[in-house]
Design an enzyme around this catalytic site. Structure first.
Site, PDB file in Angstrom:
ATOM      1  N   GLY A  10       0.449  -0.725   0.166  1.00  0.00           N
ATOM      2  CA  GLY A  10      -0.358  -0.088  -0.075  1.00  0.00           C
ATOM      3  C   GLY A  10       1.069   1.017  -0.159  1.00  0.00           C
ATOM      4  O   GLY A  10       0.683   1.796  -0.751  1.00  0.00           O
ATOM      5  N   CYS A  11       1.790   1.400   1.011  1.00  0.00           N
ATOM      6  CA  CYS A  11       2.607   2.400   0.618  1.00  0.00           C
ATOM      7  C   CYS A  11       3.365   2.392  -0.045  1.00  0.00           C
ATOM      8  O   CYS A  11       3.672   3.616  -0.443  1.00  0.00           O
ATOM      9  CB  CYS A  11       3.575   2.376   1.585  1.00  0.00           C
ATOM     10  N   THR A  12       3.737   0.971  -1.054  1.00  0.00           N
ATOM     11  CA  THR A  12       4.831   1.359  -1.981  1.00  0.00           C
ATOM     12  C   THR A  12       3.849   2.342  -3.605  1.00  0.00           C
ATOM     13  O   THR A  12       4.357   3.681  -4.250  1.00  0.00           O
ATOM     14  CB  THR A  12       5.536   0.170  -2.615  1.00  0.00           C
TER      15      THR A  12
ATOM     16  N   ALA B 234       3.269   6.256  -3.057  1.00  0.00           N
ATOM     17  CA  ALA B 234       4.855   6.734  -2.993  1.00  0.00           C
ATOM     18  C   ALA B 234       4.599   7.022  -4.121  1.00  0.00           C
ATOM     19  O   ALA B 234       4.929   8.146  -4.817  1.00  0.00           O
ATOM     20  CB  ALA B 234       5.778   6.229  -2.683  1.00  0.00           C
TER      21      ALA B 234
END
Length: 158
Positions: free
Chosen positions: A46-48, A51
């Site tokens: 999710g964070c990838t 970003a």
């Protein structure tokens, strides 16, 4: 539980190390608009996605006068690996002590898989040129958040 920010509040000052170990401060962006987004952990799906979405829209945001800073509890070494692996262009800073995360209301109790846990609350704070909070968005989704933010800021990819 940390206090959530509201539009009109003064954005809490911070100085944190980036992926290269350089100190990045909110004061470095004085006179510019900055999107400070908080995410749980580098190198997670999710964070990838989030970003990469910010990186893909960086030119559009920069042209509209916005800088972007991503904050997570990760150490600079992990942020550097994240940046290199995903070819990220956003500034990533680490807050292992979670002081900035807490000051921004982005660390505390949250619901995860039906349980209450303590952790990073995925949040985005838009800071105006004068250092005040323009928008404070909490519990945002990793996917589709950047597109919604662009729409809210009346910016569209052209």
């Amino acid at each position: 539980m940390s206090e959530r920010l509201k539009p009109g509040d003064t954005a809490p000052a911070f100085t944190l190390p980036d992926a290269d170990g350089r100190q990045i401060a909110l004061a470095d962006y004085a006179g510019r608009k900055v999107i400070v987004y908080f995410y749980p952990a580098a190198l997670t799906p999710g964070c990838t996605k989030q970003a990469c979405d910010f990186t893909d829209n960086l030119r559009l945001l920069a042209d509209a006068g916005y800088d972007v800073v991503g904050v997570s509890p990760d150490k600079p070494e992990k942020l550097a690996k994240f940046r290199e692996q995903e070819n990220l262009k956003v500034t990533l800073v680490g807050d292992p002590a979670k002081e900035t995360l807490t000051a921004y209301g982005a660390f505390g109790e949250k619901q995860m898989y039906g349980r209450t846990v303590t952790g990073v609350i995925r949040s985005t704070i838009v800071v105006a040129e004068d250092g005040t909070v323009e928008r404070a968005l909490y519990n945002v989704r990793a996917t589709g958040h950047v597109a919604k933010l662009l729409k809210d800021l009346s910016l569209t990819a052209g």
